[in-house]
Design a protein around this motif. Structure first.
Motif, mmCIF file in Angstrom:
data_model
loop_
_atom_site.group_PDB
_atom_site.id
_atom_site.type_symbol
_atom_site.label_atom_id
_atom_site.label_comp_id
_atom_site.label_asym_id
_atom_site.label_seq_id
_atom_site.Cartn_x
_atom_site.Cartn_y
_atom_site.Cartn_z
ATOM 1 N N PHE A 1 -0.147 -53.417 -36.610
ATOM 2 C CA PHE A 1 -0.636 -52.434 -37.573
ATOM 3 C C PHE A 1 -1.632 -53.081 -38.530
ATOM 4 C CE2 PHE A 1 3.141 -50.450 -35.996
ATOM 5 C CZ PHE A 1 2.942 -49.090 -36.131
ATOM 6 N N ASP A 2 -2.311 -52.244 -39.289
ATOM 7 C CA ASP A 2 -3.228 -52.745 -40.305
ATOM 8 C C ASP A 2 -2.459 -53.563 -41.335
ATOM 9 O OD1 ASP A 2 -5.311 -51.435 -39.064
ATOM 10 O OD2 ASP A 2 -5.082 -49.612 -40.279
ATOM 11 N N ALA A 3 -3.160 -54.543 -41.919
ATOM 12 C CA ALA A 3 -2.497 -55.496 -42.821
ATOM 13 C C ALA A 3 -1.909 -54.834 -44.055
ATOM 14 C CB ALA A 3 -3.472 -56.594 -43.228
ATOM 15 N N LYS A 4 -2.467 -53.712 -44.500
ATOM 16 C CA LYS A 4 -2.031 -53.098 -45.749
ATOM 17 C C LYS A 4 -0.865 -52.124 -45.566
ATOM 18 C CE LYS A 4 -6.609 -53.475 -47.878
ATOM 19 N NZ LYS A 4 -7.729 -52.751 -48.510
ATOM 20 N N SER B 1 4.742 -48.972 -14.339
ATOM 21 C CA SER B 1 4.355 -47.571 -14.169
ATOM 22 C C SER B 1 5.375 -46.600 -14.755
ATOM 23 C CB SER B 1 4.152 -47.268 -12.678
ATOM 24 O OG SER B 1 5.351 -47.514 -11.943
ATOM 25 N N LEU B 2 6.664 -46.944 -14.720
ATOM 26 C CA LEU B 2 7.708 -46.010 -15.141
ATOM 27 C C LEU B 2 8.153 -46.203 -16.593
ATOM 28 C CD1 LEU B 2 9.947 -46.078 -11.929
ATOM 29 C CD2 LEU B 2 8.216 -44.383 -12.560
ATOM 30 N N ILE B 3 7.909 -47.387 -17.160
ATOM 31 C CA ILE B 3 8.405 -47.656 -18.517
ATOM 32 C C ILE B 3 7.265 -48.037 -19.460
ATOM 33 C CG2 ILE B 3 9.910 -49.126 -19.905
ATOM 34 C CD1 ILE B 3 11.754 -49.366 -17.502
ATOM 35 N N THR B 4 6.523 -49.105 -19.114
ATOM 36 C CA THR B 4 5.503 -49.610 -20.035
ATOM 37 C C THR B 4 4.408 -48.575 -20.305
ATOM 38 O OG1 THR B 4 5.911 -51.865 -19.250
ATOM 39 C CG2 THR B 4 3.857 -51.469 -20.436
ATOM 40 N N TYR B 5 3.855 -47.992 -19.227
ATOM 41 C CA TYR B 5 2.759 -47.046 -19.415
ATOM 42 C C TYR B 5 3.181 -45.812 -20.214
ATOM 43 C CZ TYR B 5 -1.074 -43.872 -18.409
ATOM 44 O OH TYR B 5 -2.107 -42.975 -18.543
ATOM 45 N N PRO B 6 4.329 -45.169 -19.929
ATOM 46 C CA PRO B 6 4.725 -44.018 -20.759
ATOM 47 C C PRO B 6 4.929 -44.379 -22.229
ATOM 48 C CG PRO B 6 5.955 -44.028 -18.706
ATOM 49 C CD PRO B 6 5.217 -45.329 -18.759
ATOM 50 N N LEU B 7 5.510 -45.569 -22.502
ATOM 51 C CA LEU B 7 5.696 -45.972 -23.894
ATOM 52 C C LEU B 7 4.353 -46.218 -24.583
ATOM 53 C CD1 LEU B 7 8.772 -48.394 -23.624
ATOM 54 C CD2 LEU B 7 8.713 -46.142 -24.690
ATOM 55 N N GLU B 8 3.416 -46.868 -23.871
ATOM 56 C CA GLU B 8 2.090 -47.101 -24.454
ATOM 57 C C GLU B 8 1.398 -45.770 -24.774
ATOM 58 O OE1 GLU B 8 0.474 -51.330 -22.630
ATOM 59 O OE2 GLU B 8 0.181 -49.489 -21.499
ATOM 60 N N SER B 9 1.508 -44.813 -23.866
ATOM 61 C CA SER B 9 0.866 -43.518 -24.079
ATOM 62 C C SER B 9 1.442 -42.809 -25.290
ATOM 63 C CB SER B 9 1.023 -42.645 -22.828
ATOM 64 O OG SER B 9 0.441 -43.285 -21.703
ATOM 65 N N ALA B 10 2.772 -42.963 -25.499
ATOM 66 C CA ALA B 10 3.405 -42.295 -26.636
ATOM 67 C C ALA B 10 3.047 -42.957 -27.955
ATOM 68 C CB ALA B 10 4.920 -42.289 -26.449
ATOM 69 N N ILE B 11 2.909 -44.286 -27.962
ATOM 70 C CA ILE B 11 2.663 -45.017 -29.212
ATOM 71 C C ILE B 11 1.198 -44.958 -29.617
ATOM 72 C CG2 ILE B 11 2.738 -47.310 -30.274
ATOM 73 C CD1 ILE B 11 5.235 -47.841 -28.588
ATOM 74 N N ASN B 12 0.294 -44.873 -28.632
ATOM 75 C CA ASN B 12 -1.133 -44.774 -28.960
ATOM 76 C C ASN B 12 -1.384 -43.582 -29.881
ATOM 77 O OD1 ASN B 12 -2.566 -46.915 -27.817
ATOM 78 N ND2 ASN B 12 -2.435 -46.025 -25.768
ATOM 79 N N GLY B 13 -2.174 -43.819 -30.906
ATOM 80 C CA GLY B 13 -2.459 -42.758 -31.851
ATOM 81 C C GLY B 13 -1.559 -42.752 -33.064
ATOM 82 N N THR B 14 -0.567 -43.632 -33.105
ATOM 83 C CA THR B 14 0.286 -43.727 -34.288
ATOM 84 C C THR B 14 -0.553 -44.171 -35.487
ATOM 85 O OG1 THR B 14 2.177 -44.329 -32.902
ATOM 86 C CG2 THR B 14 2.353 -44.804 -35.250
ATOM 87 N N PRO B 15 -0.409 -43.547 -36.637
ATOM 88 C CA PRO B 15 -1.223 -43.912 -37.804
ATOM 89 C C PRO B 15 -1.084 -45.392 -38.161
ATOM 90 C CG PRO B 15 -0.076 -41.864 -38.213
ATOM 91 C CD PRO B 15 0.461 -42.394 -36.917
ATOM 92 N N GLY B 16 -2.207 -46.057 -38.375
ATOM 93 C CA GLY B 16 -2.209 -47.448 -38.806
ATOM 94 C C GLY B 16 -2.224 -48.469 -37.701
ATOM 95 N N VAL B 17 -2.122 -48.051 -36.419
ATOM 96 C CA VAL B 17 -2.088 -49.012 -35.315
ATOM 97 C C VAL B 17 -3.478 -49.584 -35.105
ATOM 98 C CG1 VAL B 17 -1.714 -49.324 -32.841
ATOM 99 C CG2 VAL B 17 -0.128 -47.942 -34.176
ATOM 100 N N SER B 18 -3.573 -50.919 -35.087
ATOM 101 C CA SER B 18 -4.864 -51.581 -34.846
ATOM 102 C C SER B 18 -4.943 -52.186 -33.455
ATOM 103 C CB SER B 18 -5.099 -52.684 -35.893
ATOM 104 O OG SER B 18 -4.100 -53.688 -35.801
ATOM 105 N N ARG C 1 7.832 -49.193 -38.481
ATOM 106 C CA ARG C 1 8.948 -49.124 -37.525
ATOM 107 C C ARG C 1 9.474 -47.697 -37.400
ATOM 108 N NH1 ARG C 1 11.534 -53.922 -36.291
ATOM 109 N NH2 ARG C 1 13.594 -52.955 -36.285
ATOM 110 N N GLN C 2 9.508 -46.966 -38.504
ATOM 111 C CA GLN C 2 9.977 -45.592 -38.455
ATOM 112 C C GLN C 2 9.038 -44.720 -37.615
ATOM 113 O OE1 GLN C 2 12.773 -44.237 -39.496
ATOM 114 N NE2 GLN C 2 12.135 -42.213 -38.788
ATOM 115 N N LEU C 3 7.728 -44.926 -37.782
ATOM 116 C CA LEU C 3 6.761 -44.151 -37.008
ATOM 117 C C LEU C 3 6.876 -44.453 -35.516
ATOM 118 C CD1 LEU C 3 3.618 -44.498 -39.338
ATOM 119 C CD2 LEU C 3 5.089 -42.493 -39.062
ATOM 120 N N VAL C 4 7.035 -45.723 -35.181
ATOM 121 C CA VAL C 4 7.172 -46.107 -33.770
ATOM 122 C C VAL C 4 8.463 -45.545 -33.187
ATOM 123 C CG1 VAL C 4 7.503 -48.071 -32.211
ATOM 124 C CG2 VAL C 4 5.748 -48.166 -33.982
#
Length: 573
Positions: A69-72, A35-52, A79-82
């Motif tokens: 991420f997408d294969a291409k 609740s304090l670490i995993t969920y906040p990180l998931e919420s922040a990373i969701n929506g990053t361009p190219g995430v599948s 890594r920079q985006l994350v």
């Protein structure tokens, strides 16, 4: 030259680009970590361009996120985006949690080498220290290494073992001890002391260097008397709480796992690591044994390459023997034999142009293509030999070079159509999606490239060799034989013309004549009973299709490496 620049691996890089983030929070229960670490990180990373895909795993004091991420996409840009996303969350993590860390970029089949350290003299703690602080930094400096992870032994700690009774007698709390230890292990800057022509740096060296420094740390002062750590606790070296262990050959051991970096060449990197380990092995303390063959990924690759060499040699030998039996002409056999390496060379150049390395899939494609690459050469050579033989039997022979040209043109359509049909069979491989497509596409490319190269060889190099060896070479031999014949025989004993006698190697062999005679009977029988042939063929097709459901299905062929993997699942904790 192309082979020297091609990577060698077990499999192609079939895994899509992915970033793994780990966050440690010592002492937190899994529910709190979630609740304090995993969920906040998931919420922040969701929506990053190219995430599948985004998955997470939470355990006691540890959060692990895997971002696929997408294969291409480019893994380093990913890594920079994350990293930009998780920086926004780091300040909101609970007290005591360490900053999120992105693990090194490793290959899909990342384990390169495993080594084992055992000793009857050194303690498990000393072995682990040797692996973590002496061996690992040396290997990481080689290049192409993503990580060196040690398992087993004991991680060395400076341990302060508090005595509750002495703490109560000296009126000291555990929080005071913690603060005193934290403040004692620091270097404090003191600015500069300026003198004419020089500037001196002033600092306070307060780093702990021994157990005595820990014992003498002052916790508090009561009535003018300092209370040190030694007054309230025992100080000694000890091992941290174990989260795993290691053994080798029924003996406690430290196992080091060397993982290669993304895109690194397995054989080249393995050679560097083994050279470094051999040097380290000579400098180990007395009584320490190192085994570097616990696991070695390169063994699989070397075995596959050795098997391919054997397959190529066996295939070439069979081709030469069969050709010689049918043609009784060593020149024709040599031409067909040379078409094999030439075709594979063309295939490898195409693989190099596509950026595909040597692995079990591409080697499999080359091995499957052995029968196909020689087929075009056999057809071309056989037709040229047959046409030259018939031409020499004519009363007015045509120019040999024209005969060779026409012989190749005669079977050109058939060779092209046959090659295209074989290529069409392999095209569905490129329609596979995701993981299957990334694994099997190199097999299709290597096969199609080799077969296509064999077609090019069959209409370029093979006809040229046929003219050089079958026409010009034999003309020189025949002219030489006629000169000797004229020198040895009288005028009345000479044959009327050198064209009237065909060399033995230019006649049909006994095997071919025997096969033709029996094949003619079978062919006439089939033509006379047309519907029987069609019916039997359809019955065989139906029987074959009926057997298909009984075959097993598997994503990959079984690799017989001879390893057992034993897994055990227990209750949490």
């Amino acid at each position: 030259y192309a082979l020297q620049g091609m990577s060698v691996d077990v499999f192609p890089e079939f895994a899509p680009p992915q970033v793994v983030i780990q966050t440690e929070a010592p002492g937190l229960a899994p529910q709190d970590v979630e609740s304090l670490i995993t969920y906040p990180l998931e919420s922040a990373i969701n929506g990053t361009p190219g995430v599948s895909r985004l998955s997470s795993k939470t355990s006691v004091g540890l959060s692990t996120l895997t971002v696929v991420f997408d294969a291409k996409t480019d893994v380093y840009l990913d890594r920079q985006l994350v990293n930009e996303r998780i920086q926004n969350v780091s300040s909101r993590l609970p007290v005591g949690a360490r900053p999120p860390v992105m693990l090194p970029v490793t290959s899909a089949v990342g384990w390169l080498i495993k080594y084992a350290l055992t000793s009857d003299r050194l303690s498990p703690m000393d072995l682990r220290t040797l692996s973590d602080w002496d061996i690992a930094p040396r290997l990481l400096a080689l290049g192409g290494i993503a990580s060196v992870v040690s398992t087993g032994g004991e991680v060395k700690q400076y341990q302060v073992r508090l005595d509750p009774e002495r703490m109560l007698a000296n009126q000291i709390s555990s929080d005071e001890v913690r603060q005193a230890l934290a403040k004692s292990n620091v270097n404090v800057p003191g600015a500069f002391l300026q003198r004419p022509g020089q500037e001196l740096i002033v600092s306070a060296e307060g780093r702990i260097e021994s157990l005595a420094d820990v014992r003498n740390t002052v916790v508090a002062v009561h009535n003018g008397s300092p209370v040190t750590i030694s007054n309230i606790a025992d100080v000694a070296f000890g091992g941290e709480i174990k989260r795993g262990d290691g053994a080798f050959g029924m003996q406690d051991a430290v196992i080091g796992t060397v993982s290669k970096a993304y895109g690194a060449d397995t054989l080249t990197t393995t050679a560097r690591v083994e050279s470094a380990l051999a040097d380290i092995k000579q400098r180990l303390p007395a009584g320490v044994q190192m085994d570097t063959q616990v696991f070695r990924q390169a063994n699989f690759i070397e075995t596959a390459i050795r098997n391919l060499k054997v397959s190529l040699l066996e295939g070439a030998l069979i081709v030469v023997v069969v050709l010689f039996l049918f043609l009784m002409n060593w020149r024709a056999s040599l031409i067909t034999f040379l078409s094999m390496p030439a075709s594979f060379a063309g295939g490898i150049l195409v693989m190099h142009a596509f950026g595909i390395g040597i692995n079990s899939m591409t080697l499999g494609g080359l091995a499957i293509a052995i029968g196909e690459v020689v087929d075009n050469g056999i057809i071309t050579v056989e037709n040229v030999v047959r046409r030259l033989r018939l031409n020499r039997g004519l009363s007015s022979p045509r120019p040999p070079i024209q005969v060779v040209f026409d012989a190749v043109g005669e079977i050109l359509n058939s060779v092209v159509y046959a090659t295209l049909i074989v290529i069409l069979i392999f095209l569905p491989i490129f329609m596979l999606q995701d993981l299957a497509g990334r694994i099997f596409s190199p097999l299709g490319i290597s096969y199609i490239a080799s077969v296509t190269a064999s077609l090019v060889v069959a209409v370029t190099m093979v006809p040229a060799l046929c003219y050089l060896l079958l026409v010009r070479g034999q003309e020189k031999v025949r002219d030489l034989g006629v000169v000797h014949l004229e020198a040895d025989l009288s005028e009345h004993a000479r044959p009327p013309s050198s064209q009237s006698v065909l060399p033995h190697s230019e006649r049909e062999t006994l095997l071919v004549r025997w096969l033709k005679r029996h094949f003619s009977r079978l062919l006439n029988l089939c033509l006379q009973h047309f519907w029987w042939v069609v019916g039997l063929s359809l019955a065989a097709l139906v029987a074959t299709l009926a057997l298909v459901p009984s075959f097993g299905l598997s994503f990959l062929p079984e690799f017989r490496e001879g390893n057992y993997i034993i897994a055990m699942t227990t209750l949490p904790g």
